[in-house]
Design an enzyme around this catalytic site. Sequence first.
Site, PDB file in Angstrom:
ATOM      1  N   ARG A 199       6.407   0.910  13.938  1.00 13.28           N
ATOM      2  CA  ARG A 199       7.037   0.476  12.677  1.00 13.28           C
ATOM      3  C   ARG A 199       8.186  -0.499  12.917  1.00 13.28           C
ATOM      4  NH1 ARG A 199       5.326   3.997   8.452  1.00 13.28           N
ATOM      5  NH2 ARG A 199       4.880   6.053   9.279  1.00 13.28           N
ATOM      6  N   ARG A 210       5.503  11.030  -2.098  1.00 14.81           N
ATOM      7  CA  ARG A 210       5.099  10.673  -0.738  1.00 14.81           C
ATOM      8  C   ARG A 210       6.283  10.893   0.206  1.00 14.81           C
ATOM      9  NH1 ARG A 210       4.613   4.576   1.554  1.00 14.81           N
ATOM     10  NH2 ARG A 210       3.553   5.102   3.489  1.00 14.81           N
ATOM     11  N   ASN A 229       8.232  -5.211  -0.513  1.00 18.21           N
ATOM     12  CA  ASN A 229       8.084  -4.120   0.441  1.00 18.21           C
ATOM     13  C   ASN A 229       6.603  -4.097   0.788  1.00 18.21           C
ATOM     14  OD1 ASN A 229       7.772  -1.798   1.897  1.00 18.21           O
ATOM     15  ND2 ASN A 229       9.069  -0.533   0.569  1.00 18.21           N
ATOM     16  N   HIS A 237      12.668  -2.295   2.908  1.00 15.48           N
ATOM     17  CA  HIS A 237      12.090  -1.011   3.312  1.00 15.48           C
ATOM     18  C   HIS A 237      13.019   0.105   2.872  1.00 15.48           C
ATOM     19  CE1 HIS A 237       9.083  -3.052   5.601  1.00 15.48           C
ATOM     20  NE2 HIS A 237      10.030  -3.816   6.102  1.00 15.48           N
ATOM     21  N   LEU A 238      12.442   1.117   2.289  1.00 16.86           N
ATOM     22  CA  LEU A 238      13.235   2.278   1.886  1.00 16.86           C
ATOM     23  C   LEU A 238      13.820   2.969   3.107  1.00 16.86           C
ATOM     24  CD1 LEU A 238      10.432   3.180  -0.498  1.00 16.86           C
ATOM     25  CD2 LEU A 238      12.770   3.108  -1.362  1.00 16.86           C
ATOM     26  N   SER A 239      12.972   3.173   4.109  1.00 17.71           N
ATOM     27  CA  SER A 239      13.415   3.847   5.331  1.00 17.71           C
ATOM     28  C   SER A 239      13.934   2.805   6.323  1.00 17.71           C
ATOM     29  CB  SER A 239      12.238   4.610   5.950  1.00 17.71           C
ATOM     30  OG  SER A 239      11.217   3.695   6.353  1.00 17.71           O
ATOM     31  N   ARG A 260      12.484   4.406  13.469  1.00 18.09           N
ATOM     32  CA  ARG A 260      11.272   5.230  13.365  1.00 18.09           C
ATOM     33  C   ARG A 260      10.328   4.944  14.544  1.00 18.09           C
ATOM     34  NH1 ARG A 260       8.948   5.165   7.455  1.00 18.09           N
ATOM     35  NH2 ARG A 260       7.909   7.038   8.294  1.00 18.09           N
ATOM     36  N   ALA A 292       2.843  -0.580   5.044  1.00 17.36           N
ATOM     37  CA  ALA A 292       2.380  -0.681   6.434  1.00 17.36           C
ATOM     38  C   ALA A 292       1.894  -2.088   6.787  1.00 17.36           C
ATOM     39  CB  ALA A 292       1.284   0.349   6.688  1.00 17.36           C
ATOM     40  N   GLU A 328      12.605  -9.037   2.465  1.00 17.54           N
ATOM     41  CA  GLU A 328      11.772  -7.888   2.837  1.00 17.54           C
ATOM     42  C   GLU A 328      12.595  -6.611   2.662  1.00 17.54           C
ATOM     43  OE1 GLU A 328      10.608  -8.285   6.935  1.00 17.54           O
ATOM     44  OE2 GLU A 328       9.956  -6.198   7.076  1.00 17.54           O
ATOM     45  N   PRO A 337       0.785  -1.224   0.000  1.00 16.49           N
ATOM     46  CA  PRO A 337       0.000   0.000   0.000  1.00 16.49           C
ATOM     47  C   PRO A 337       0.825   1.287   0.000  1.00 16.49           C
ATOM     48  CG  PRO A 337      -0.909  -1.555   1.559  1.00 16.49           C
ATOM     49  CD  PRO A 337       0.364  -2.162   1.037  1.00 16.49           C
ATOM     50  N   ASN A 338       0.374   2.219  -0.796  1.00 12.60           N
ATOM     51  CA  ASN A 338       0.907   3.594  -0.867  1.00 12.60           C
ATOM     52  C   ASN A 338       2.251   3.718  -1.591  1.00 12.60           C
ATOM     53  OD1 ASN A 338      -1.291   4.799   0.617  1.00 12.60           O
ATOM     54  ND2 ASN A 338      -0.448   3.783   2.419  1.00 12.60           N
ATOM     55  N   TYR A 397      11.210   8.808   2.084  1.00 10.59           N
ATOM     56  CA  TYR A 397      11.191   7.729   1.081  1.00 10.59           C
ATOM     57  C   TYR A 397      11.957   8.065  -0.206  1.00 10.59           C
ATOM     58  CZ  TYR A 397       7.613   5.919   4.207  1.00 10.59           C
ATOM     59  OH  TYR A 397       6.952   5.449   5.319  1.00 10.59           O
ATOM     60  N   HIS A 417       3.635  -4.374   9.351  1.00 11.65           N
ATOM     61  CA  HIS A 417       3.497  -4.322  10.797  1.00 11.65           C
ATOM     62  C   HIS A 417       2.296  -5.090  11.328  1.00 11.65           C
ATOM     63  CE1 HIS A 417       6.520  -1.361   9.953  1.00 11.65           C
ATOM     64  NE2 HIS A 417       5.655  -0.611   9.271  1.00 11.65           N
TER      65      HIS A 417
HETATM   66  C1  DQA Z   1       8.025   1.287   4.364  1.00 15.53           C
HETATM   67  C2  DQA Z   1       7.951   1.504   5.879  1.00 15.53           C
HETATM   68  C3  DQA Z   1       6.545   1.269   6.399  1.00 15.53           C
HETATM   69  O1  DQA Z   1       6.480   1.505   7.793  1.00 15.53           O
HETATM   70  C4  DQA Z   1       5.575   2.220   5.707  1.00 15.53           C
HETATM   71  O2  DQA Z   1       4.260   1.958   6.135  1.00 15.53           O
HETATM   72  C5  DQA Z   1       5.668   2.178   4.220  1.00 15.53           C
HETATM   73  C6  DQA Z   1       6.996   2.131   3.619  1.00 15.53           C
HETATM   74  C7  DQA Z   1       9.419   1.634   3.784  1.00 15.53           C
HETATM   75  O3  DQA Z   1       9.670   1.270   2.634  1.00 15.53           O
HETATM   76  O4  DQA Z   1      10.231   2.274   4.463  1.00 15.53           O
HETATM   77  O5  DQA Z   1       4.674   2.242   3.508  1.00 15.53           O
HETATM   78  O6  DQA Z   1       7.788  -0.090   4.094  1.00 15.53           O
END
Ligand code: DQA
Length: 148
Positions: A110, A17, A73, A99-101, A106, A76, A97, A9-10, A22, A79
Amino acid sequence: MKLLVVQGPNLNLLGRRDPSVYGTMTLEAIHERLRDRARHLGVELAFFQSNLEGALIDFLQRDAPQAAGVIINPGALTHYGLSLREALVDTGLPVVEVHLSNIHAREAWRQRSVVAPIAVAQVSGMGWRGYLAALDFLVDRIKEEAAP
Ligand code: DQA
């Protein structure tokens, strides 16, 4: 060898964003870099993004039988996405897995991943480069397991 690249998602909004967290690269630009790298490595990638957990699961159920591994990835869903986690287990494939961040630096909510315990590795905090690191690692690992 075919690998699945799954985006939760997103992530379709990457580029606009929260760029300070990110980055400024769009999802399509990241996928282009992955395509280039995959060509170099001689592997095929199948990309899928959805904002719906069920759609991600349908994709995994449909495409995993023809694939050798998954880069995901989960956004959210990382979690709390237990159905997604179970679908990943059911693929029987190695999962990386991404994650960009750096989720560990954080908010507390998260820092817990329900996917990490069933993944072979987690890449967190390397921005878009994390996807390339995941690809290199996964291809290397699969090749090594096939011919140690
Ligand atoms: C994310 C980290 C998640 O907590 C967040 O909800 C995202 C992006 C990342 O790529 O850092 O949508 O997965």
